[in-house]
Design an enzyme around this catalytic site. Structure first.
Site, PDB file in Angstrom:
ATOM      1  N   THR A 168      -8.463 -15.933   6.230  1.00 32.78           N
ATOM      2  CA  THR A 168      -9.229 -15.843   4.984  1.00 32.78           C
ATOM      3  C   THR A 168     -10.253 -16.974   4.928  1.00 32.78           C
ATOM      4  O   THR A 168     -11.065 -17.022   4.024  1.00 32.78           O
ATOM      5  CB  THR A 168      -8.267 -15.993   3.777  1.00 32.78           C
ATOM      6  OG1 THR A 168      -7.435 -17.128   4.017  1.00 32.78           O
ATOM      7  CG2 THR A 168      -7.413 -14.761   3.594  1.00 32.78           C
TER       8      THR A 168
ATOM      9  N   ASP B 105      -1.588 -14.220  12.204  1.00 30.64           N
ATOM     10  CA  ASP B 105      -2.137 -14.193  10.853  1.00 30.64           C
ATOM     11  C   ASP B 105      -2.380 -15.648  10.413  1.00 30.64           C
ATOM     12  O   ASP B 105      -1.710 -16.562  10.914  1.00 30.64           O
ATOM     13  CB  ASP B 105      -1.107 -13.524   9.926  1.00 30.64           C
ATOM     14  CG  ASP B 105      -1.746 -13.006   8.649  1.00 30.64           C
ATOM     15  OD1 ASP B 105      -2.984 -13.087   8.529  1.00 30.64           O
ATOM     16  OD2 ASP B 105      -1.012 -12.523   7.769  1.00 30.64           O
TER      17      ASP B 105
ATOM     18  N   ARG C 223      -4.664  -3.766  -1.306  1.00 28.20           N
ATOM     19  CA  ARG C 223      -3.315  -4.230  -1.655  1.00 28.20           C
ATOM     20  C   ARG C 223      -3.110  -4.171  -3.165  1.00 28.20           C
ATOM     21  O   ARG C 223      -2.077  -3.724  -3.652  1.00 28.20           O
ATOM     22  CB  ARG C 223      -3.061  -5.658  -1.152  1.00 28.20           C
ATOM     23  CG  ARG C 223      -1.670  -6.164  -1.587  1.00 28.20           C
ATOM     24  CD  ARG C 223      -1.330  -7.543  -1.065  1.00 28.20           C
ATOM     25  NE  ARG C 223      -1.228  -7.530   0.366  1.00 28.20           N
ATOM     26  CZ  ARG C 223      -1.817  -8.408   1.164  1.00 28.20           C
ATOM     27  NH1 ARG C 223      -2.555  -9.371   0.669  1.00 28.20           N
ATOM     28  NH2 ARG C 223      -1.677  -8.311   2.461  1.00 28.20           N
TER      29      ARG C 223
ATOM     30  N   LYS D 116      -6.713  -6.559   7.155  1.00 24.87           N
ATOM     31  CA  LYS D 116      -6.864  -7.194   8.479  1.00 24.87           C
ATOM     32  C   LYS D 116      -5.630  -6.902   9.339  1.00 24.87           C
ATOM     33  O   LYS D 116      -5.753  -6.507  10.494  1.00 24.87           O
ATOM     34  CB  LYS D 116      -7.066  -8.716   8.330  1.00 24.87           C
ATOM     35  CG  LYS D 116      -8.328  -9.079   7.551  1.00 24.87           C
ATOM     36  CD  LYS D 116      -8.540 -10.569   7.458  1.00 24.87           C
ATOM     37  CE  LYS D 116      -7.575 -11.263   6.531  1.00 24.87           C
ATOM     38  NZ  LYS D 116      -7.621 -10.789   5.122  1.00 24.87           N
ATOM     39  N   THR D 117      -4.441  -7.097   8.761  1.00 20.14           N
ATOM     40  CA  THR D 117      -3.207  -6.853   9.515  1.00 20.14           C
ATOM     41  C   THR D 117      -3.128  -5.379   9.908  1.00 20.14           C
ATOM     42  O   THR D 117      -2.801  -5.045  11.055  1.00 20.14           O
ATOM     43  CB  THR D 117      -1.978  -7.210   8.640  1.00 20.14           C
ATOM     44  OG1 THR D 117      -2.165  -8.532   8.142  1.00 20.14           O
ATOM     45  CG2 THR D 117      -0.687  -7.119   9.407  1.00 20.14           C
TER      46      THR D 117
HETATM   47  P1  ADP Z   1      -4.646  -8.402   4.991  1.00 21.58           P
HETATM   48  O1  ADP Z   1      -3.989  -8.582   6.342  1.00 21.58           O
HETATM   49  O2  ADP Z   1      -6.142  -8.377   5.068  1.00 21.58           O
HETATM   50  O3  ADP Z   1      -4.164  -9.372   3.951  1.00 21.58           O
HETATM   51  P2  ADP Z   1      -3.169  -5.902   4.988  1.00 21.58           P
HETATM   52  O4  ADP Z   1      -3.602  -5.264   6.243  1.00 21.58           O
HETATM   53  O5  ADP Z   1      -1.803  -6.542   4.997  1.00 21.58           O
HETATM   54  O6  ADP Z   1      -4.253  -6.937   4.445  1.00 21.58           O
HETATM   55  O7  ADP Z   1      -3.248  -4.777   3.853  1.00 21.58           O
HETATM   56  C1  ADP Z   1      -2.672  -4.938   2.568  1.00 21.58           C
HETATM   57  C2  ADP Z   1      -2.111  -3.618   2.065  1.00 21.58           C
HETATM   58  O8  ADP Z   1      -3.188  -2.740   1.793  1.00 21.58           O
HETATM   59  C3  ADP Z   1      -1.190  -2.915   3.041  1.00 21.58           C
HETATM   60  O9  ADP Z   1      -0.117  -2.340   2.313  1.00 21.58           O
HETATM   61  C4  ADP Z   1      -2.037  -1.837   3.653  1.00 21.58           C
HETATM   62  O10 ADP Z   1      -1.295  -0.710   3.953  1.00 21.58           O
HETATM   63  C5  ADP Z   1      -3.070  -1.544   2.558  1.00 21.58           C
HETATM   64  N1  ADP Z   1      -4.390  -1.267   3.136  1.00 21.58           N
HETATM   65  C6  ADP Z   1      -5.303  -2.171   3.543  1.00 21.58           C
HETATM   66  N2  ADP Z   1      -6.421  -1.567   3.989  1.00 21.58           N
HETATM   67  C7  ADP Z   1      -6.219  -0.258   3.867  1.00 21.58           C
HETATM   68  C8  ADP Z   1      -7.003   0.896   4.154  1.00 21.58           C
HETATM   69  N3  ADP Z   1      -8.263   0.812   4.622  1.00 21.58           N
HETATM   70  N4  ADP Z   1      -6.454   2.096   3.909  1.00 21.58           N
HETATM   71  C9  ADP Z   1      -5.213   2.215   3.388  1.00 21.58           C
HETATM   72  N5  ADP Z   1      -4.423   1.170   3.081  1.00 21.58           N
HETATM   73  C10 ADP Z   1      -4.911  -0.050   3.321  1.00 21.58           C
END
Ligand code: ADP
Length: 359
Positions: free
Chosen positions: A180, A131, A239, A86-87
């Site tokens: 979430t 977030d 992740r 998401k981030t």
């Molecule tokens: P969330 O905000 O949903 O908890 P993040 O965006 O922080 O997740 O992603 C978590 C990790 O996974 C980060 O290190 C990110 O670089 C990696 N990641 C997430 N989605 C992808 C994707 N589609 N391709 C490559 N890396 C990803």
């Protein structure tokens, strides 16, 4: 309830066992470490972001339309389990729009004044990322309503009879919220997001692409079959996939030839507690507890959390969604219960390397 609690206490190993938390590694520490080690590992463009195809397709159209009209993008809410990107996707949106990106989180905004401070300092067009937006207090949330709708905030100045409301303009901006727990968002806040997208767990092919890309950036030698092995045990979550890749790499360098093969990955992941079905110890404990202590369910989430000595929100936000997604667990009006697949899974657990749990 009393009976359930005493049943639970019979098996002290369930509550006392030290569990390695693979699925819940804290987001910031894990991602920050990785990014410090390998800048650029977080994708910067839609093209560089495998998976979530329909979400990406939609967002690409909204971004292109906003750019064509020269207007800020409508407010965006991304929801789904932690670690799905998401981030990352929000940063990509800012990048593709070519606008400044400002990031904060629900728990970091204590008072309405904190949010007013952030909003009043935004440059025009900024994408403001909040977030864990479900954790904003109602007082802070109220400031957002007029900011999102009219690009203005109403603040109370002074106290008592001399208190008065002052309206302050803010620069047009896009709010991007991530959560979430979308069900915890109030209706007025939810209704103000023109774009709402749900991120799903990744399939193996997309996780494989992510792993091969990460390996390239980190300088890890990996065979495609090795990436597939890790992908199949990563709970559909990038992740976790990136984290397991680094652990498997340690094994490859110390105990292997330096190359991540399928056999090496399988062995290293088994040692990390990830079984052949991609479940970790807590996943297995949840399934076993529902099966053995509650006869397959239904069991209320509070009771289950108490039996497992786990935080209720961790169960709800991190573990349950994946077990439901894989069809092992279901939610009913009287609580959580094992599906037929879930029951069979526990009954045949001996063949999946579960004996190492000691539970
Ligand atoms: P969330 O905000 O949903 O908890 P993040 O965006 O922080 O997740 O992603 C978590 C990790 O996974 C980060 O290190 C990110 O670089 C990696 N990641 C997430 N989605 C992808 C994707 N589609 N391709 C490559 N890396 C990803």
């Amino acid at each position: 309830m009393v009976e359930l609690a005493s049943k639970a206490s019979e098996n002290t190993s369930v509550a006392n066992v030290q569990i390695e938390r693979l699925a819940t590694t804290t987001k910031r520490i894990d991602d920050d470490n990785l990014e410090a080690q390998a800048p650029g590992i977080r994708p910067q463009t839609f093209a560089d972001y495998p998976g979530q195809e329909s979400v990406k397709d939609n967002l690409q159209i909204y971004v292109a339309a906003a750019k064509r009209r020269g207007e800020p993008l409508d407010h965006v809410l991304l929801h789904g389990p932690p670690g799905l990107g998401k981030t990352t996707l929000t940063q990509i949106i800012a990048n593709e729009l070519g606008v400044p990106f400002v990031s904060t989180s629900g728990p970091a905004i204590d008072k309405p004044g904190d949010l007013a401070g952030i909003l009043s300092s935004l440059q025009p067009g900024t994408l403001l990322f909040i977030d864990e937006i479900h954790r904003l207090s109602i007082k802070v949330e109220e400031i957002l309503y007029s900011a999102m709708e009219d690009f203005a905030i109403d603040m109370m100045i002074g106290q008592g009879p001399s208190a008065r409301s002052v309206r302050m303009e803010v620069a047009p901006f896009t709010l991007a919220g991530a959560t979430t727990r979308v069900s915890l968002l109030s209706r007025p806040l939810l209704g103000r997001f023109g774009i709402q997208e749900r991120l799903e767990f990744y399939n193996e092919a997309a996780l494989c692409q992510i792993l091969l890309r990460s390996a390239r950036i980190l300088g890890i030698q990996i065979e495609e079959a090795g990436a597939r092995e890790i992908a199949s045990r990563s709970r559909g979550t990038p992740r976790l996939a990136n984290r397991l890749l680094r652990r498997v790499w340690d094994f490859a360098e110390v105990q292997g030839s330096g190359v991540v093969t399928s056999a090496l990955a399988g062995d290293a992941l088994q040692r990390q507690g990830m079984d052949t079905c991609g479940l970790d110890r807590i996943d297995r404990m949840i399934l076993k507890t529902v099966y053995h202590h509650y006869d397959g369910g239904p069991v209320g989430i509070e009771t289950l959390a108490a039996t497992l000595n786990e935080d209720r929100s961790t169960l709800e936000e991190v573990y349950e969604p994946y077990l439901v997604h894989r069809g092992y667990l279901a939610r009913g009006p009287r609580g959580r219960y094992l599906t037929d697949i879930g029951r069979k899974h526990v009954e045949t657990s001996g063949s999946k390397g579960w004996e190492q749990d000691g539970i």
